[in-house]
Write a protein that holds these residues in place. Structure first.
Motif, PDB file in Angstrom:
ATOM      1  N   GLY A 108     -31.744 -18.785   7.642  1.00 47.23           N
ATOM      2  CA  GLY A 108     -30.518 -18.147   7.180  1.00 47.23           C
ATOM      3  C   GLY A 108     -30.435 -16.659   7.436  1.00 47.23           C
ATOM      4  N   LYS A 109     -31.372 -16.106   8.192  1.00 43.54           N
ATOM      5  CA  LYS A 109     -31.417 -14.655   8.364  1.00 43.54           C
ATOM      6  C   LYS A 109     -30.866 -14.151   9.698  1.00 43.54           C
ATOM      7  CE  LYS A 109     -35.396 -13.878   5.294  1.00 43.54           C
ATOM      8  NZ  LYS A 109     -36.745 -13.272   5.212  1.00 43.54           N
ATOM      9  N   THR A 110     -30.722 -15.034  10.676  1.00 41.52           N
ATOM     10  CA  THR A 110     -30.204 -14.615  11.988  1.00 41.52           C
ATOM     11  C   THR A 110     -28.879 -15.337  12.247  1.00 41.52           C
ATOM     12  OG1 THR A 110     -32.450 -14.285  12.826  1.00 41.52           O
ATOM     13  CG2 THR A 110     -30.682 -14.420  14.440  1.00 41.52           C
ATOM     14  N   TRP A 111     -27.814 -14.563  12.359  1.00 39.52           N
ATOM     15  CA  TRP A 111     -26.489 -15.114  12.597  1.00 39.52           C
ATOM     16  C   TRP A 111     -26.010 -14.668  13.979  1.00 39.52           C
ATOM     17  CZ3 TRP A 111     -23.082 -14.510   7.563  1.00 39.52           C
ATOM     18  CH2 TRP A 111     -23.784 -14.999   6.479  1.00 39.52           C
ATOM     19  N   SER A 112     -25.598 -15.625  14.791  1.00 41.20           N
ATOM     20  CA  SER A 112     -25.122 -15.311  16.145  1.00 41.20           C
ATOM     21  C   SER A 112     -23.670 -15.764  16.296  1.00 41.20           C
ATOM     22  CB  SER A 112     -25.990 -16.017  17.193  1.00 41.20           C
ATOM     23  OG  SER A 112     -27.333 -15.586  17.091  1.00 41.20           O
ATOM     24  N   PHE A 113     -22.814 -14.857  16.722  1.00 36.69           N
ATOM     25  CA  PHE A 113     -21.393 -15.143  16.920  1.00 36.69           C
ATOM     26  C   PHE A 113     -21.044 -15.018  18.400  1.00 36.69           C
ATOM     27  CE2 PHE A 113     -21.833 -13.583  12.609  1.00 36.69           C
ATOM     28  CZ  PHE A 113     -21.005 -14.414  11.864  1.00 36.69           C
ATOM     29  N   LYS A 114     -20.317 -15.994  18.907  1.00 40.65           N
ATOM     30  CA  LYS A 114     -19.762 -15.922  20.262  1.00 40.65           C
ATOM     31  C   LYS A 114     -18.275 -15.574  20.082  1.00 40.65           C
ATOM     32  CE  LYS A 114     -21.694 -16.753  23.478  1.00 40.65           C
ATOM     33  NZ  LYS A 114     -22.441 -15.897  24.432  1.00 40.65           N
ATOM     34  N   LEU A 115     -17.843 -14.447  20.654  1.00 38.54           N
ATOM     35  CA  LEU A 115     -16.498 -13.940  20.415  1.00 38.54           C
ATOM     36  C   LEU A 115     -15.451 -14.605  21.307  1.00 38.54           C
ATOM     37  CD1 LEU A 115     -17.131 -10.099  20.047  1.00 38.54           C
ATOM     38  CD2 LEU A 115     -17.271 -11.905  18.319  1.00 38.54           C
ATOM     39  N   ARG A 116     -14.239 -14.663  20.793  1.00 37.43           N
ATOM     40  CA  ARG A 116     -13.106 -15.129  21.578  1.00 37.43           C
ATOM     41  C   ARG A 116     -12.849 -14.162  22.730  1.00 37.43           C
ATOM     42  NH1 ARG A 116      -7.636 -17.386  18.828  1.00 37.43           N
ATOM     43  NH2 ARG A 116      -8.538 -18.451  17.038  1.00 37.43           N
ATOM     44  N   PRO A 117     -12.555 -14.673  23.901  1.00 37.90           N
ATOM     45  CA  PRO A 117     -12.230 -13.772  25.025  1.00 37.90           C
ATOM     46  C   PRO A 117     -10.786 -13.283  24.927  1.00 37.90           C
ATOM     47  CG  PRO A 117     -12.131 -16.054  25.754  1.00 37.90           C
ATOM     48  CD  PRO A 117     -12.594 -16.097  24.321  1.00 37.90           C
ATOM     49  N   GLY A 118     -10.535 -12.125  25.497  1.00 36.50           N
ATOM     50  CA  GLY A 118      -9.165 -11.645  25.666  1.00 36.50           C
ATOM     51  C   GLY A 118      -8.544 -10.933  24.489  1.00 36.50           C
TER      52      GLY A 118
END
Length: 546
Positions: free
Chosen positions: A110-120
């Motif tokens: 629960g300590k590492t959060w990874s987000f992939k962002l929306r393009p554009g």
């Protein structure tokens, strides 16, 4: 007194306005949706149009539109139109979903959060939204020099932020935190700010905000209104809306009208299109075909808390008797004209983690059983009709900061079982100070949030001297609250809060009363109105028929 921002805020989470028109919700099973006279005018066009202005009547004015420098609900409310957050809560299914993020993952610990962002995605000034720009924005909020009263505080568990490429954002947390993910849904407080605009405007950024939302800032007439204009480049609407492109109206005006009667007069005259109307006044709008009335139940609970340092209230039978003496339906009729739902535990029905089983095992009105429990506890009725024990009468003081008919009803209900209840009324600031000191026996108040971690503040023994006014000290409860705050597994978290509800009811620490319904009244010139359990209004799908 204790509501955390539903829209909303932290600290002493006080909020006066429940007109939550930005997208908010919670991740529990959605209750049934109720609405009255929905878009009943059969003469209106059903084909969405572009153009026109929507005017909202709102009872508070922001202090600033810099999301990192406000802690009041009005700032989040208006800011929500200008921005957007990494996550969003779907007001229709009440699920947590990616928003500015396209997807996300959380490590097993629960300590590492990874987000992939929306393009554009772009800011209103044309600069692209990248992982680096979000990183810089969040680090500004976390910087002590910013003195962020809410956003920065909520991000305090983040140890570091990295942006290995334009579309990847990584948080390293000091410890696992389920409430943080929920906090990241607030499009007002947790929207990224344009660092270019911050550099340009400096201390005046709060009057010249630049976000990524469907509306751009146009003007602010202090004490009167804020006007926003359509962002024609907007193509990144939340996943639950039908209109994925720019909003249809040309402008959105938020008009500040503090007084309820003045607000309703503006609604009646057509000066404003949308307003939150009190339960006692909503009937006329339900019967008027010029308006649509949306009703919902925010995750807010009115209750009476007990001071566990009071010797009388340390007896479980007494606490149970007080619970059994209260007729919730009568209070709903007196305080809300019947427009509310009874609550049986510490979590209201539309809050994350609500366990419907509490409706079966929670205390129901039973005056005879209440009197039996008091007898069993040794409290006998004297010649005045008041119970006494060892020469001491069963007399309690209930502190209030919101005079309403239900307070006197509670007094009468307790008198029927032989309890002498005195009511002490204070204005809110004084009541808060008295509550911190524990200068009460019973405290009539409320609490609300989009996440049940609010109970950690109100019931954890480490908060005695803080928001645990009730001096509750229960090691098993502390452990469950900690589990609810730190586990990222939805099933485990749900079970933790089910256990919390059962324990709190068994110990009868509070007398849960009710959740009040909220009503949004909309002029039928505004179309595209969609009901949802919280009666939030999604402007993204609305349009003006004129």
């Amino acid at each position: 007194m204790l509501r955390k921002r539903l829209d909303f805020r932290k600290g002493f989470m006080l909020f006066a306005c429940l007109l939550a028109i930005s997208t908010v919700g919670c991740t529990s099973a959605p209750p049934s949706v109720e609405t009255a006279d929905q878009q009943s005018n059969t003469n209106v066009s059903l084909t969405p149009k572009t153009g026109g202005t929507i005017t909202i009547g709102y009872q508070a004015e922001p202090d600033t539109l810099d999301p990192q420098k406000t802690a009041i609900s009005a700032g989040n409310f208006v800011g929500g139109f200008l921005g957007g957050a990494l996550m969003v809560m779907d007001p229709y299914t009440l699920e947590l979903k990616p928003n500015l993020a396209e997807s996300y993952t959380i490590s097993k610990d629960g300590k590492t959060w990874s987000f992939k962002l929306r393009p554009g995605v772009k800011f209103h000034d044309g600069t692209p939204l990248t992982a680096s720009s979000i990183k810089q924005s969040m680090e500004r909020a976390m910087d002590p020099k910013t003195a962020s009263p809410l956003t920065g505080q909520e991000l305090a568990l983040i140890q570091s932020i990295s942006a290995p490429d334009d579309s990847t954002l990584i948080f390293q947390l000091k410890q696992s935190s389920a409430p943080l993910l929920s906090a990241l849904t607030y499009g007002g407080y947790h929207q990224p700010v344009s660092m270019e605009a911050v550099k340009k405007y400096g201390n005046n950024y709060g009057r010249n905000p630049v976000g990524v939302g469907p509306w751009k800032f146009e003007s602010w007439k202090t004490g009167e209104s804020i006007t926003l204009k359509r962002n024609d480049d907007y193509q990144w609407a939340p996943p639950f809306v039908e209109n994925k492109g720019p909003v249809r109206p040309d402008r959105l005006v938020i008009k500040f009208i503090k007084d309820n009667q003045t607000l309703m007069a503006a609604l009646d005259s057509g000066t404003i299109d949308i307003a939150n109307v009190p339960a006692k006044d909503v009937k006329k709008y339900k019967n008027d075909k010029k308006f649509t009335v949306m009703e919902g139940t925010p995750p807010v609970e009115n209750f009476i808390g007990m001071n566990m340092e009071n010797e009388i209230l340390q007896d479980l039978n007494v606490r149970k008797a007080l619970n059994l003496a209260i007729n919730k339906e009568a209070l709903i009729a007196a305080d809300l004209k019947g427009e509310g739902v009874p609550v049986y535990g510490p979590i209201p029905p539309t809050m994350v983690g609500y366990d419907p089983a509490v409706e079966q095992y929670g205390y129901k009105y039973n005056k005879e059983e209440a009197m039996r429990l008091l007898e069993e506890a040794g409290w006998k009725t004297n010649e005045r009709g008041i119970r006494e024990k060892d020469g001491k009468e069963l007399s309690l003081m209930m502190m209030i900061d919101n005079p309403k008919p239900g307070n006197q009803l509670v007094q009468s209900m307790l008198k029927e079982i032989g309890v002498d209840l005195k009511i002490q009324s204070y204005e809110m600031a004084t009541a808060s100070a008295q509550a911190v000191k524990g200068a009460f026996d019973l405290l009539a108040t409320d609490h609300g949030s989009n996440d049940p971690d609010i109970l950690n503040l109100l019931m954890n023994s480490n908060q005695i001297g803080g928001l645990n006014f009730f001096r509750i000290h229960n090691k098993e409860l502390d452990s469950l609250l900690e589990k609810g705050a730190t586990t990222m597994d939805n099933t485990e978290r749900k079970q933790a809060y089910a256990d919390i509800q059962k324990l709190v009811v068994d110990e009868a620490y509070w007398i849960p009363l009710y959740s009040a319904k909220t009503f949004q009244v909309i002029n039928n010139r505004i179309q595209g109105v969609k009901p949802n359990p919280l009666a939030t209004l999604d402007i993204q799908d609305m349009w003006v028929n004129e």
